[in-house]
Design an enzyme around this catalytic site. Structure first.
Site, short mmCIF file in Angstrom:
data_model
loop_
_atom_site.label_atom_id
_atom_site.label_comp_id
_atom_site.label_asym_id
_atom_site.label_seq_id
_atom_site.Cartn_x
_atom_site.Cartn_y
_atom_site.Cartn_z
N SER A 133 -17.28 5.35 -1.11
CA SER A 133 -18.06 6.64 -1.63
C SER A 133 -17.11 7.57 -2.15
O SER A 133 -16.19 8.31 -1.49
CB SER A 133 -18.67 7.29 -0.41
OG SER A 133 -19.51 8.35 -0.83
N LYS A 159 -19.37 3.75 -5.29
CA LYS A 159 -20.52 4.82 -5.17
C LYS A 159 -20.01 6.03 -5.56
O LYS A 159 -19.16 6.79 -5.07
CB LYS A 159 -21.06 4.89 -3.72
CG LYS A 159 -22.07 6.06 -3.30
CD LYS A 159 -22.62 5.75 -1.97
CE LYS A 159 -22.69 7.07 -1.04
NZ LYS A 159 -23.30 6.62 0.14
N LEU A 160 -20.67 6.57 -6.53
CA LEU A 160 -20.53 8.07 -7.31
C LEU A 160 -21.35 8.91 -6.61
O LEU A 160 -22.71 8.76 -6.70
CB LEU A 160 -20.37 8.20 -8.82
CG LEU A 160 -19.84 7.13 -9.36
CD1 LEU A 160 -19.84 7.33 -10.99
CD2 LEU A 160 -18.33 7.38 -8.96
N LYS A 161 -20.89 10.07 -6.14
CA LYS A 161 -21.91 11.01 -5.58
C LYS A 161 -22.28 11.53 -6.98
O LYS A 161 -21.47 12.19 -7.74
CB LYS A 161 -21.01 11.98 -4.61
CG LYS A 161 -20.86 11.61 -3.29
CD LYS A 161 -22.02 11.45 -2.35
CE LYS A 161 -21.84 11.13 -1.10
NZ LYS A 161 -23.29 10.87 -0.19
N ASP A 187 -25.28 8.38 -5.54
CA ASP A 187 -26.01 8.95 -4.31
C ASP A 187 -26.31 10.37 -4.61
O ASP A 187 -25.16 11.32 -4.64
CB ASP A 187 -25.05 8.93 -3.00
CG ASP A 187 -25.81 9.31 -1.85
OD1 ASP A 187 -26.83 9.81 -1.80
OD2 ASP A 187 -24.97 9.16 -0.70
N GLU A 212 -29.54 6.23 -4.60
CA GLU A 212 -29.57 6.70 -3.19
C GLU A 212 -30.22 8.05 -3.12
O GLU A 212 -29.64 9.07 -3.65
CB GLU A 212 -28.15 6.59 -2.41
CG GLU A 212 -28.22 6.31 -1.03
CD GLU A 212 -26.75 6.42 -0.33
OE1 GLU A 212 -25.93 5.99 -1.13
OE2 GLU A 212 -26.60 6.87 0.60
N ASP A 237 -31.79 6.81 2.13
CA ASP A 237 -30.77 6.95 3.25
C ASP A 237 -31.45 8.22 4.19
O ASP A 237 -31.92 7.98 5.13
CB ASP A 237 -29.37 7.71 2.66
CG ASP A 237 -28.36 8.24 3.58
OD1 ASP A 237 -28.55 8.41 4.65
OD2 ASP A 237 -27.21 8.57 3.23
N LYS A 261 -27.66 3.66 8.55
CA LYS A 261 -26.87 4.62 9.18
C LYS A 261 -26.99 4.57 10.77
O LYS A 261 -28.20 5.42 11.04
CB LYS A 261 -26.56 5.93 8.78
CG LYS A 261 -25.75 6.06 7.29
CD LYS A 261 -25.58 7.47 6.88
CE LYS A 261 -24.93 7.51 5.56
NZ LYS A 261 -25.20 8.90 5.13
N GLY A 289 -21.99 5.15 5.80
CA GLY A 289 -20.94 5.90 6.70
C GLY A 289 -21.18 7.35 6.60
O GLY A 289 -21.77 8.04 6.06
O1 OSB Z 1 -24.93 10.33 2.03
O2 OSB Z 1 -23.97 8.48 2.40
C1 OSB Z 1 -24.04 9.79 2.63
C2 OSB Z 1 -20.97 11.24 4.08
C3 OSB Z 1 -21.32 12.04 4.78
C4 OSB Z 1 -22.72 12.58 4.65
C5 OSB Z 1 -23.62 11.51 4.07
C6 OSB Z 1 -22.79 10.51 3.30
C7 OSB Z 1 -21.74 10.26 3.43
C8 OSB Z 1 -21.07 9.38 2.48
C9 OSB Z 1 -19.68 8.79 3.09
O3 OSB Z 1 -21.30 8.88 1.52
C10 OSB Z 1 -19.55 7.62 3.31
C11 OSB Z 1 -18.38 7.08 4.12
O4 OSB Z 1 -18.20 7.46 4.99
O5 OSB Z 1 -17.72 6.23 3.66
MG MG Z 2 -26.31 8.85 1.37
#
Ligand code: OSB
Ligand code: MG
Length: 366
Positions: A133, A159-161, A187, A212, A237, A261, A289
């Site tokens: 991520s 995965k790109l935020k 995401d 996401e 999610d 999760k 995660g």
């Molecule tokens: O939306 O998936 C999410 C981390 C904290 C809170 C929400 C998210 C995330 C991540 C990190 O995307 C994923 C990771 O632990 O590798």
């Molecule tokens: Mg997410």
């Protein structure tokens, strides 16, 4: 198995680089670890709350508070992980706090009988593919450097935020630089509204695995509407908080993929129920995660080895977030992590490292 009590321990782990999402920027992970002590074995659970209630309503101080004020005393007399779920069911919400306690008891139970998490949950493979991520960055060149580094390390999915103002162009840039073969997804962590549907549909040009959680957590119907307006599969999610919400979201056409999760849904047993119903509905799942330490990561790797986890998860090496982990570090090989097979989680904190990163410890008898 007789539960004697829980140790609640706060551990501060600095991140290797800031992790920016549409809801916050993290620079350090303040982890609440729980250790259950029983007459047969000890067990570990990691509470995946963040420090502030910006991803979900829970936050770490609140999780520690509800454990001490309600949950631990409610567990007195409970003998196993199933019993923990039943004893905590009457209390509304707080799935991450519940999950941490249940995981610790499950770990103790499995260690006592020599069974692994993977075997207990229904693992069907020895290793799982790793996705990473990637946070929001200040510039596209910086993002391309980061993504290039992860691809060189061997991550099989990126995965790109995203957030408004950081969406189409970063995706386009990553596709142009690294090509169409990279498994890519985005995401939004709830950063958009249905009014953005036409804008989000521009992502359809980039052959993404999924988007996401574009809309708010409560907006299941909005996601179902959005799904009709774009080709990119929608993956929930934040909205999926239980097997019931998962079933509803699938039935309504709001999600065609699910991020599972364990913390968000109240534990690994509920996570498995969601896996099972998703498999029955033909919906692929993957393991999300929460920047876990080696403890939570071990359990996630086991979960990700169930048959319905057909997409790479946010399951990465310890080094993705931490220079030093509190367990033996998880090290990706050839884009994969090996599913632990030892009793329980198969790993435990290394005492000296645990002490070095601990900021507080408290013992709570049941
Ligand atoms: O939306 O998936 C999410 C981390 C904290 C809170 C929400 C998210 C995330 C991540 C990190 O995307 C994923 C990771 O632990 O590798
Ligand atoms: Mg997410």
């Amino acid at each position: 198995m007789k539960i004697e009590g829980f140790e609640l321990r706060r551990v501060g782990l600095p991140l290797v680089s800031p992790f920016r999402t549409s809801f916050s920027t993290q620079t350090e992970r303040d982890i609440l670890l729980v250790k259950v002590v029983t007459d047969e074995a000890e067990g570990w659970g990691e509470c995946v709350t963040l420090g502030d209630p910006l991803y979900s309503p829970e936050y770490t101080d609140g999780a520690a508070d509800i454990m001490k004020r309600y949950f631990i005393s409610a567990i007195s007399g409970v003998r196993d992980a199933i019993g923990v779920g039943q004893a905590l069911h009457p209390f509304k919400g707080h799935p991450m706090a519940k999950a941490a306690l249940e995981t610790a008891v499950l770990d103790a139970e499995l260690r006592a009988s020599g069974r692994s998490f993977g075997r207990e949950l229904g693992s069907v493979k020895d290793r799982v593919p790793c996705g990473v991520s990637v946070g929001i960055m200040d510039s596209i060149p910086e993002l391309l450097d980061a993504v290039g580094g992860y691809i060189d390390e061997g991550y099989v999915r990126i995965k790109l935020k995203i957030e408004p103002g950081w969406d189409i162009e970063p995706v386009r840039a990553v596709r142009e630089r690294f090509g169409d073969d990279v498994q890519l997804q985005v995401d939004a962590n709830t950063a958009y509204t249905l009014a953005d549907a036409r804008h989000l549909a521009k992502l359809d040009d980039f052959d993404l695995l999924l988007i996401e959680q574009p809309l708010e957590e409560e907006d299941i119907v909005g996601h179902a509407d959005l799904a009709k307006m774009m080709k990119t599969p929608i993956c929930l999610d934040e909205s999926i908080t239980s097997a019931q919400t998962a079933a509803a979201a699938i039935r309504l056409g709001a999600t065609s993929v699910i991020n599972i999760k364990p913390g968000r849904v109240g534990g690994y047993l509920e996570a498995r129920r969601i896996h099972d119903l998703a498999v029955a509905a033909g919906v692929p799942v993957w393991c999300g995660g929460m920047l876990e330490s080696g403890i939570g990561r071990a359990a996630n790797i086991a979960l990700a080895s169930l048959p319905g986890f057909t997409l790479p998860g946010d399951v990465s090496s310890s080094s993705r977030f931490y220079e030093t982990d509190i367990t033996e570090p998880w090290v990706m090989e050839d884009g994969h992590l090996t599913v632990p097979t030892g009793p329980g989680l198969g790993v435990a904190p290394i005492p000296e490292l645990l002490e070095a990163f601990t900021t507080s410890v408290e013992w709570v008898a049941v």
